[in-house]
Design an enzyme around this catalytic site. Structure first.
Site, PDB file in Angstrom:
ATOM      1  N   LYS A   1     -34.920  24.992 -32.380  1.00  0.00           N
ATOM      2  CA  LYS A   1     -34.953  24.986 -30.913  1.00  0.00           C
ATOM      3  C   LYS A   1     -34.067  23.893 -30.328  1.00  0.00           C
ATOM      4  O   LYS A   1     -33.375  24.118 -29.346  1.00  0.00           O
ATOM      5  CB  LYS A   1     -36.409  24.786 -30.471  1.00  0.00           C
ATOM      6  CG  LYS A   1     -36.625  24.793 -28.964  1.00  0.00           C
ATOM      7  CD  LYS A   1     -36.566  26.199 -28.412  1.00  0.00           C
ATOM      8  CE  LYS A   1     -36.695  26.296 -26.923  1.00  0.00           C
ATOM      9  NZ  LYS A   1     -36.073  27.535 -26.414  1.00  0.00           N
TER      10      LYS A   1
ATOM     11  N   CYS B   1     -34.694  18.226 -37.166  1.00  0.00           N
ATOM     12  CA  CYS B   1     -35.947  17.812 -37.807  1.00  0.00           C
ATOM     13  C   CYS B   1     -36.836  17.078 -36.802  1.00  0.00           C
ATOM     14  O   CYS B   1     -36.449  16.847 -35.665  1.00  0.00           O
ATOM     15  CB  CYS B   1     -35.762  16.888 -39.007  1.00  0.00           C
ATOM     16  SG  CYS B   1     -34.481  17.403 -40.122  1.00  0.00           S
TER      17      CYS B   1
END
Ligand code: M6R
Length: 601
Positions: free
Chosen positions: A596, A2
């Protein structure tokens, strides 16, 4: 995982929603399971708008740009605790609707904290660990604690690695806390910004206020106070000018960032060449490496790069190095008596939690140095390693690592040549030749790769094999195809295939085999074992008549140097995966379930 971004202006800003949306796009590499904003206005009111989905999708539905305010938060989720849903999306508010918080990272004692809070009468709405933050601070505030004390006590209660921000609608001030997860602050003219992502801050100001673990920052639009969260002592720290280029995130004229980043590979290798050939950067490292054994670690693609790196270091410079998965480092070092090893960590983001854990274990057990082969130098690993080997690839946005993998392995190649004692001019020549050959291979094989993509598009499972040097290439090829093609594709050392998996072979079962010409002595036999059972061999090889003749499909890379061939073979696998993704209609930049930067255990 997050990420969040928060900004406080000295007056209402009617563009707040758009500012948050843009920041969300910057953060979107950190997660796209859900997106939410909170915007506060001068009338001590706030709105929270959130839903399941990426910034783009949620903004389309909820139209963030309509909201103005003087302070705001955007949070993007990559789901760990609680399914992606509107209710589990952040930011969260407390029971009374006065406070708001957002976090990134992992709160590992979430279940016991939820239970405790529920018992104390809190209405917990979601299953998301982030909701703990706002209620636990609220709980201490309800008990009469000051805000600082409430934050300090909550910090003690909340276990895990995280960063969070907390806002009160009745105060202009906000608070952010850092514990093991990235957090950056920046001071502009009439605003202060805090985010999990440095570039999101740099988009607004280059006056960066560095934050360390166990610190909290209390801020409004003009002033800030940093405190050690345990002692509550204030820490004087002025903003520093940061000249990193936040680089514009346009994919045009390409259809995806993955395509753009693949196309940048030759230029990025060239920058790497220039940097290492013109500096004395590797000399210092040579002295350290002569003092202890080298252990290499990294996750995912960076692990595969590390593995290929060990072959280079071993074959070219004769060094015996070990490569371990980061989660194994603790166990691997615990029982070893020699405390002098050095650890080389390979990471694009410099934030991967598994690798950070490995560094912590290493520091517990060894007196050696931590060398960071890092792309994002402004990351935790970039800032805390003893030596840095930058991979000079610029920011990589697409989730699948492409240009950064290539620069990691090219850097291993340069390092191996250097440790062997090759002159700088020779290294320079070799890398220039590699770039030439890589460009040529891309051009020469483009049609073949397109037609192969057409053939493989309907396949759900297959194997990809490599022998010795090309085994890490097979692993990386398979990782890329899993990630952006959703294929169940397993990588193996081709010698191992006959020890069981051969049972899978039936008519037309496809196998991709990456092989050097020298290894054909073995790999031709592996080809035959598969072909006699009616499997299909697609070989990616150096120029060799026997391999060509014995393959159903052969893709030749005209490169005589085996090490360079290995690097180029992965480049072609990246291109093949991209082509298949396009044909399948998969957005390669945001594969499902993946983010990512994985900042969780
Ligand atoms: O940022 P890092 O290099 O530490 O990331 C490690 C892995 O999460 C990463 O390489 C992942 O496997 C890639 N997205 C795969 O393309």
């Amino acid at each position: 995982m997050c990420g969040f971004f928060t900004i406080v202006f000295n007056k209402e800003n009617r563009n707040m929603g758009s500012i948050l949306k843009n920041a969300g796009e910057r953060l979107s590499y950190r997660g796209y399971d859900s997106t939410g904003i909170a915007v506060f206005n001068e009338n001590e009111k706030f709105i929270i708008r959130k839903d399941k989905g990426s910034v783009e999708k949620v903004d389309k539905k909820l139209k963030f740009s309509q909201y103005g305010g003087y302070k705001g938060i955007i949070q993007l989720r990559w789901a760990t605790y609680g399914k992606p849903s509107k209710i589990n999306a952040q930011p969260h508010k407390d029971c009374t609707g006065r406070y708001v918080s957002a976090h990134n990272g992992n709160i590992i004692n979430v279940h016991s904290l939820f239970e405790k809070l529920k018992k104390a009468g809190h209405r917990i709405k979601s299953e998301n660990d982030g909701e703990v933050v706002v209620h636990i601070i609220e709980d201490y505030l309800n008990k009469g604690k000051s805000l600082n004390d409430a934050v300090k006590l909550s910090y003690k209660d909340i276990k895990g690695d995280y960063a969070f921000c907390f806002a009160d609608k009745k105060s202009r001030k906000m608070i952010a806390v850092k514990k093991g997860s990235s957090l950056f602050a920046g001071k502009g003219n009439g605003f202060i910004v805090v985010s999990s992502d440095l570039y999101a801050v740099l988009d607004h100001t280059n006056k960066i206020i560095p934050l360390k673990d166990s610190e909290m920052i209390e801020f409004d639009s003009d002033d800030y106070t940093i405190r050690n969260i345990i002692s509550m002592e204030s820490i004087k720290r002025s903003p520093e000018n940061n000249f990193l280029n936040p680089c514009i995130m346009y994919k045009r004229p390409y259809d995806s960032f993955m395509e753009k980043e693949i196309s940048e590979v030759p230029t990025k290798i060239d920058l790497l060449r220039e940097y290492y050939v013109s500096s004395n950067h590797l000399n210092k490292l040579k002295r350290t490496l002569s003092k202890g054994k080298l252990i290499i670690t990294g996750s995912g693609t960076s692990y595969n790069a590390s593995l290929l790196g060990t072959y280079f270091l071993n074959r070219i410079s004769g060094i015996d190095v070990a490569v371990h998965l980061p989660s194994d480092i603790n166990d691997r070092l615990k029982y070893v008596r020699d405390k002098s090893s050095n650890l080389l960590v390979v990471s694009q983001s410099g934030e991967t939690k598994d690798v950070k854990n490995a560094i912590d274990s290493f520091r517990n057990y060894s007196k050696g140095k931590v060398i960071g082969m890092i792309n994002n130098l402004a990351s935790t690993m970039g800032m805390t390693s003893d030596y840095i080997l930058p991979t000079i690839s610029d920011m990589e946005i697409s989730v699948p690592a492409t240009k950064t993998f290539i620069n990691q392995v090219v850097l291993f190649y340069i390092l191996s040549l250097f440790l062997k004692g090759e002159s700088k001019s020779n290294i320079d020549k070799k890398i220039k030749l590699l770039i030439k050959s890589l460009k040529k291979a891309k051009k020469d094989t483009d049609e073949q790769l397109s037609s192969l993509a057409n053939k493989l598009i309907k396949r759900d499972f297959m194997h990809i094999l490599g022998y010795s040097l090309t085994y890490p290439c097979a692993k990386e090829g398979a990782l890329k195809m899993k990630e952006v093609n959703y294929m169940n594709i397993e990588a193996m050392h081709s010698s191992e295939f006959k020890h069981g998996p051969l049972a899978l072979i039936k008519r037309k079962y496809p196998i991709i085999l990456i092989t050097t010409a020298k290894d054909k002595h073995y790999t031709l036999s592996h080809i035959n074992e598969i072909q006699t059972r009616n499997g299909i061999i697609i070989s990616i090889s150096q120029k060799d008549k026997d391999i060509e003749k014995n393959s159903d499909i052969n893709i030749t890379i005209n490169e005589k140097d085996e090490n360079c061939f290995a690097i180029i073979s992965v480049y072609l696998m990246q291109i093949l995966s991209l082509k298949i993704a396009y044909k399948k209609g998969i957005n390669p930049d945001q594969p499902r379930n993946i983010s990512k930067t994985i900042t969780v255990d």
